[in-house]
Write a protein that holds these residues in place. Structure first.
Motif, PDB file in Angstrom:
ATOM      1  N   PRO A   1       0.959  -1.209  -0.017  1.00 11.52           N
ATOM      2  CA  PRO A   1      -0.152   0.082   0.035  1.00 11.52           C
ATOM      3  C   PRO A   1       0.936   1.180  -0.047  1.00 11.52           C
ATOM      4  N   LYS A   2       0.315   2.269  -0.505  1.00 16.54           N
ATOM      5  CA  LYS A   2       0.868   3.430  -0.660  1.00 16.54           C
ATOM      6  C   LYS A   2       0.199   4.554  -0.007  1.00 16.54           C
ATOM      7  N   GLY A   3       0.608   5.356   0.784  1.00 15.42           N
ATOM      8  CA  GLY A   3       0.039   6.495   1.484  1.00 15.42           C
ATOM      9  C   GLY A   3      -0.129   7.685   0.608  1.00 15.42           C
ATOM     10  N   VAL A   4      -1.027   8.137  -0.046  1.00 12.94           N
ATOM     11  CA  VAL A   4      -1.520   9.299  -0.864  1.00 12.94           C
ATOM     12  C   VAL A   4      -1.436  10.730   0.252  1.00 12.94           C
ATOM     13  N   VAL A   5      -0.901  11.467   0.101  1.00 11.78           N
ATOM     14  CA  VAL A   5      -0.874  12.678   1.133  1.00 11.78           C
ATOM     15  C   VAL A   5      -1.463  13.654   0.152  1.00 11.78           C
ATOM     16  N   LEU A   6      -2.531  14.428   0.799  1.00 13.72           N
ATOM     17  CA  LEU A   6      -3.286  15.443   0.235  1.00 13.72           C
ATOM     18  C   LEU A   6      -3.581  16.620   1.095  1.00 13.72           C
ATOM     19  N   SER A   7      -3.517  17.740   0.596  1.00 16.40           N
ATOM     20  CA  SER A   7      -3.582  18.925   1.440  1.00 16.40           C
ATOM     21  C   SER A   7      -4.686  19.412   1.478  1.00 16.40           C
ATOM     22  N   HIS A   8      -5.059  20.674   2.062  1.00 17.01           N
ATOM     23  CA  HIS A   8      -6.319  21.174   2.194  1.00 17.01           C
ATOM     24  C   HIS A   8      -6.805  21.784   0.631  1.00 17.01           C
ATOM     25  N   HIS A   9      -5.807  22.216   0.198  1.00 17.82           N
ATOM     26  CA  HIS A   9      -6.040  23.219  -1.101  1.00 17.82           C
ATOM     27  C   HIS A   9      -6.361  21.956  -2.181  1.00 17.82           C
ATOM     28  N   ASN A  10      -5.907  20.765  -2.109  1.00 12.29           N
ATOM     29  CA  ASN A  10      -6.208  19.930  -2.964  1.00 12.29           C
ATOM     30  C   ASN A  10      -7.780  19.505  -3.139  1.00 12.29           C
ATOM     31  N   GLY A  11      -8.528  19.839  -1.831  1.00 10.67           N
ATOM     32  CA  GLY A  11      -9.688  19.679  -1.848  1.00 10.67           C
ATOM     33  C   GLY A  11     -10.619  20.891  -2.079  1.00 10.67           C
ATOM     34  N   THR A  12     -10.004  22.116  -1.393  1.00  9.87           N
ATOM     35  CA  THR A  12     -10.752  23.136  -1.192  1.00  9.87           C
ATOM     36  C   THR A  12     -10.901  24.016  -2.638  1.00  9.87           C
ATOM     37  N   ASN A  13     -10.006  23.887  -3.464  1.00  6.48           N
ATOM     38  CA  ASN A  13      -9.739  24.723  -4.543  1.00  6.48           C
ATOM     39  C   ASN A  13     -10.923  24.633  -5.627  1.00  6.48           C
ATOM     40  N   LEU A  14     -11.582  23.431  -5.475  1.00  5.06           N
ATOM     41  CA  LEU A  14     -12.640  23.465  -6.873  1.00  5.06           C
ATOM     42  C   LEU A  14     -13.818  24.192  -6.592  1.00  5.06           C
ATOM     43  N   ARG A  15     -14.432  23.888  -5.268  1.00  3.04           N
ATOM     44  CA  ARG A  15     -15.678  24.564  -5.139  1.00  3.04           C
ATOM     45  C   ARG A  15     -15.912  26.159  -5.740  1.00  3.04           C
ATOM     46  N   PRO A  16     -15.250  27.137  -5.597  1.00  2.00           N
ATOM     47  CA  PRO A  16     -15.519  28.419  -6.253  1.00  2.00           C
ATOM     48  C   PRO A  16     -15.649  28.153  -7.904  1.00  2.00           C
ATOM     49  N   LEU A  17     -14.854  27.355  -8.437  1.00  2.00           N
ATOM     50  CA  LEU A  17     -14.731  27.033  -9.908  1.00  2.00           C
ATOM     51  C   LEU A  17     -16.066  26.432 -10.170  1.00  2.00           C
ATOM     52  N   MET A  18     -16.492  25.550  -9.474  1.00  2.00           N
ATOM     53  CA  MET A  18     -17.778  24.760  -9.827  1.00  2.00           C
ATOM     54  C   MET A  18     -19.095  25.733  -9.805  1.00  2.00           C
ATOM     55  N   LYS A  19     -19.087  26.593  -8.791  1.00  2.00           N
ATOM     56  CA  LYS A  19     -19.970  27.660  -8.422  1.00  2.00           C
ATOM     57  C   LYS A  19     -19.973  28.354  -9.788  1.00  2.00           C
ATOM     58  N   LYS A  20     -18.935  28.876 -10.202  1.00  2.00           N
ATOM     59  CA  LYS A  20     -18.905  29.831 -11.184  1.00  2.00           C
ATOM     60  C   LYS A  20     -19.299  29.265 -12.471  1.00  2.00           C
TER      61      LYS A  20
ATOM     62  N   SER B   1      -3.698  19.476 -12.241  1.00  2.00           N
ATOM     63  CA  SER B   1      -4.721  20.035 -11.430  1.00  2.00           C
ATOM     64  C   SER B   1      -4.176  20.661 -10.122  1.00  2.00           C
ATOM     65  N   ASP B   2      -4.906  21.660  -9.456  1.00  2.00           N
ATOM     66  CA  ASP B   2      -4.450  21.805  -8.147  1.00  2.00           C
ATOM     67  C   ASP B   2      -4.751  20.588  -7.101  1.00  2.00           C
ATOM     68  N   CYS B   3      -5.940  19.612  -7.614  1.00  2.00           N
ATOM     69  CA  CYS B   3      -6.216  18.667  -7.012  1.00  2.00           C
ATOM     70  C   CYS B   3      -5.428  17.714  -6.608  1.00  2.00           C
ATOM     71  N   VAL B   4      -3.978  17.510  -7.617  1.00  2.00           N
ATOM     72  CA  VAL B   4      -3.108  16.640  -7.612  1.00  2.00           C
ATOM     73  C   VAL B   4      -2.399  16.647  -6.283  1.00  2.00           C
ATOM     74  N   MET B   5      -2.236  15.470  -5.865  1.00  2.00           N
ATOM     75  CA  MET B   5      -1.524  14.980  -4.507  1.00  2.00           C
ATOM     76  C   MET B   5      -0.407  15.881  -4.251  1.00  2.00           C
ATOM     77  N   LEU B   6       0.014  15.881  -3.177  1.00  2.00           N
ATOM     78  CA  LEU B   6       1.294  16.474  -2.445  1.00  2.00           C
ATOM     79  C   LEU B   6       2.675  15.541  -2.850  1.00  2.00           C
ATOM     80  N   GLY B   7       1.973  14.090  -2.722  1.00  2.00           N
ATOM     81  CA  GLY B   7       2.929  12.876  -3.197  1.00  2.00           C
ATOM     82  C   GLY B   7       2.510  11.742  -2.383  1.00  2.00           C
ATOM     83  N   TYR B   8       3.225  10.697  -2.706  1.00  2.00           N
ATOM     84  CA  TYR B   8       3.210   9.503  -1.929  1.00  2.00           C
ATOM     85  C   TYR B   8       3.960   9.488  -0.647  1.00  2.00           C
ATOM     86  N   TRP B   9       3.481   8.904   0.487  1.00  4.27           N
ATOM     87  CA  TRP B   9       4.416   9.151   1.596  1.00  4.27           C
ATOM     88  C   TRP B   9       5.554   8.158   1.824  1.00  4.27           C
ATOM     89  N   ASN B  10       7.006   8.775   1.739  1.00  2.00           N
ATOM     90  CA  ASN B  10       8.058   8.014   1.870  1.00  2.00           C
ATOM     91  C   ASN B  10       8.326   7.013   0.668  1.00  2.00           C
TER      92      ASN B  10
END
Length: 518
Positions: A167-186, A365-374
């Motif tokens: 298994p690989k740990g996918v590290v995700l940031s706040h911005h990975n998840g929060t960035n799309l909502r304003p664009l979706m609304k627009k 995309s700004d949604c792309v992860m920070l990377g795989y853990w280690n």
């Protein structure tokens, strides 16, 4: 500034805003328990302060093992507010798999539901998420958290099985998840950004991005989240009517089970505005039945854990035959890129291919992860510069920009919305003393989309049976990853370099299918 246009850099900031502007709005509903936004916000602060009091600081990790609950959702938000990385683990995994994840992740504290506590070997501190969790939480300070948490700080670490079997740990940031909502609304992508106060059901497994992502998405948008411990078709039907649910996310296999339930025949689904589905395409007959029964918009979502979920969507308009007359083929696609998402199809040398040619799907995309853990080597393979991420899916873009998933370069199998990697299953089963060679493939399955099949070369004179193989697998890996059927052959097909030709093994089962995914 209107709510629709607001960008919240972190989930904690979104929760604070909703708590200030609609404190009495129900945020979480779990069984008989309800939590309003004012209380939700206070609980997140208390959990954050409680974690700090236990010696944790920004960047540390905590894990959760259990099913969906209001406590597990609050725990994620408390960690987010403290800058602590949250690791929800798929509860269906075997003890060996969970042990690997806990050791790999560096989690300092494990929060676990009581029913699972005895089966987990964890050397660190363990807190059970029963009534004692409430006592622990309520005993913490509700003073404002002083830790500064930014948009690019890590939020989640979700484990996805890999082609190597680890298994690989996918590290995700706040911005990975929060960035799309304003664009979706627009751009009026209304099926992916519900309005404040609207109700939605959360029933997908918490350890998946479709699970924890749904829970986080609800707090980002200020919705009322109705939490089910796990998918239960009768409960989903009942709660949809009882609480006038507006939005449902589900995998096609679960939708089929819900539609087939006796309670669905006379259910009132009139409150439902839209149903979004993902993990696999929806069979056309199921789509027609779903539209007829629910009489709401349907939209397909395509994404990966590494992209914080959805980056491609087939819109409700593209699900309506009258809108796609003469171009019905688009209903077989994954859809078009969301605003802020770019897609390329790459050849083996990672060069872009023109429309109509099949290659590997890459996402920017700004949604792309920070990377795989280690996992520096895995990161180097997947993250190819300038923000582009290789998905491992084989696909084709048409002239209109619709993406068609053709196959899986990494051989992944999706069964009932769960990801299964052949290499992982093979590694778990190969140790059987009577197995000389093994290959695992996905074959079509009407109920689950795909089913796991093992193709085995038995050692001479062993008398190995199908049940022997399946039983051995169940001792080593989660049940949903185990082969459902086993074929025995004399030798596996391989290329000159010795690589198993899975495509050749799959071919007879997929004959007549337009693509090698179901």
């Amino acid at each position: 500034m209107s709510e629709e246009a607001i960008y919240y850099p972190t989930y904690g900031e979104a929760l604070t805003a909703h708590a200030a502007e609609m404190p009495d709005q129900i945020a979480l509903r779990f069984g008989d328990r309800t939590t309003d936004y004012k209380t939700y916000d206070r609980h997140a602060t208390q959990i954050a302060n409680g974690l700090a009091a236990m010696g944790l600081s920004k960047g540390d990790r905590i894990a959760y093992f259990g099913k969906n609950s209001d406590r597990s959702v609050e725990l994620a938000m408390g960690a987010a507010r403290a800058g602590i990385v949250f690791i929800p683990i798929i509860w269906r995994l075997s003890p060996k798999e969970v042990d690997f994840i806990l050791n790999d992740s560096g989690a300092k504290i494990l929060f676990v539901e009581p029913e699972f506590a005895a089966q987990l070997p964890f050397e660190g501190e363990t807190i059970q998420t029963d009534d004692s969790f409430d006592s622990w939480r309520d005993g913490q300070s509700d003073a404002p958290v002083t830790t500064e948490v930014g948009a690019q700080d890590a939020l989640l670490q979700l484990y996805t099985s890999g082609t190597t079997g680890l298994p690989k740990g996918v590290v995700l940031s706040h911005h990975n998840g929060t960035n799309l909502r304003p664009l979706m609304k627009k751009h009026n992508i209304y099926w992916y950004c519900a309005e404040r106060g609207e109700t939605m059901i959360f029933a997908m497994p918490y350890g998946h991005i479709a699970g924890v992502g749904t829970a986080l998405g609800a707090v980002l948008g200020g919705q009322e989240l109705i939490i089910h411990r796990e998918f239960d078709p009768a409960l989903m039907i009942a709660d949809t009517q009882k609480y006038q649910v507006a939005w449902i996310f589900i995998v096609p296999a679960a939708l089929g089970i819900m539609l087939a339930h006796p309670d669905a025949a006379n259910a009132d689904f009139s409150s439902v505005k839209g149903l979004t589905y993902g993990a696999s395409p929806i069979p056309l007959d199921m789509l027609k039945e779903g539209v007829e029964r629910l009489k709401c918009d349907f939209a397909q979502l395509y994404g990966l854990t590494e992209t914080f979920g959805t980056v491609i969507s087939l819109s409700p308009g593209d699900h309506k035959p009258e809108n796609v007359k003469g171009r019905e083929h688009v209903m077989k696609s994954a859809g078009q890129p969301m605003p802020g998402v770019e897609v390329r199809i790459l050849d083996e040398d990672l060069n872009p291919l023109p429309a109509g040619e099949t290659g590997e799907v890459a996402i920017k995309s700004d949604c792309v992860m920070l990377g795989y853990w280690n996992r520096p080597e895995e990161n180097a393979k997947a993250m190819i510069g300038d923000g582009w991420f290789r998905t491992g899916d084989a696909g084709m873009l048409d002239e209109e920009g619709y993406l068609y998933i053709q196959d899986r370069i990494k051989d992944m199998i999706i069964s009932g919305g769960e990801n299964v990697y052949p290499a992982e299953v093979e590694s778990a089963v190969y140790g059987h003393p009577d197995i000389a060679d093994i290959a695992v493939i996905g074959i079509p399955d009407e109920k689950w989309g795909e089913a796991v099949k093992a193709v085995v070369v038995a050692k001479p004179g062993s008398g190995l049976t199908e049940q022997d193989v399946i039983a051995y697998a169940k001792d080593n890996i989660a049940g949903f990853k185990c082969p459902k059927t086993v074929d025995f052959i004399d030798a596996l097909p391989r290329n000159p370099s010795g690589k198993i030709l899975r495509r050749e093994l799959r071919a007879p089962y997929w004959e007549g299918k337009e693509r090698a995914v179901n």
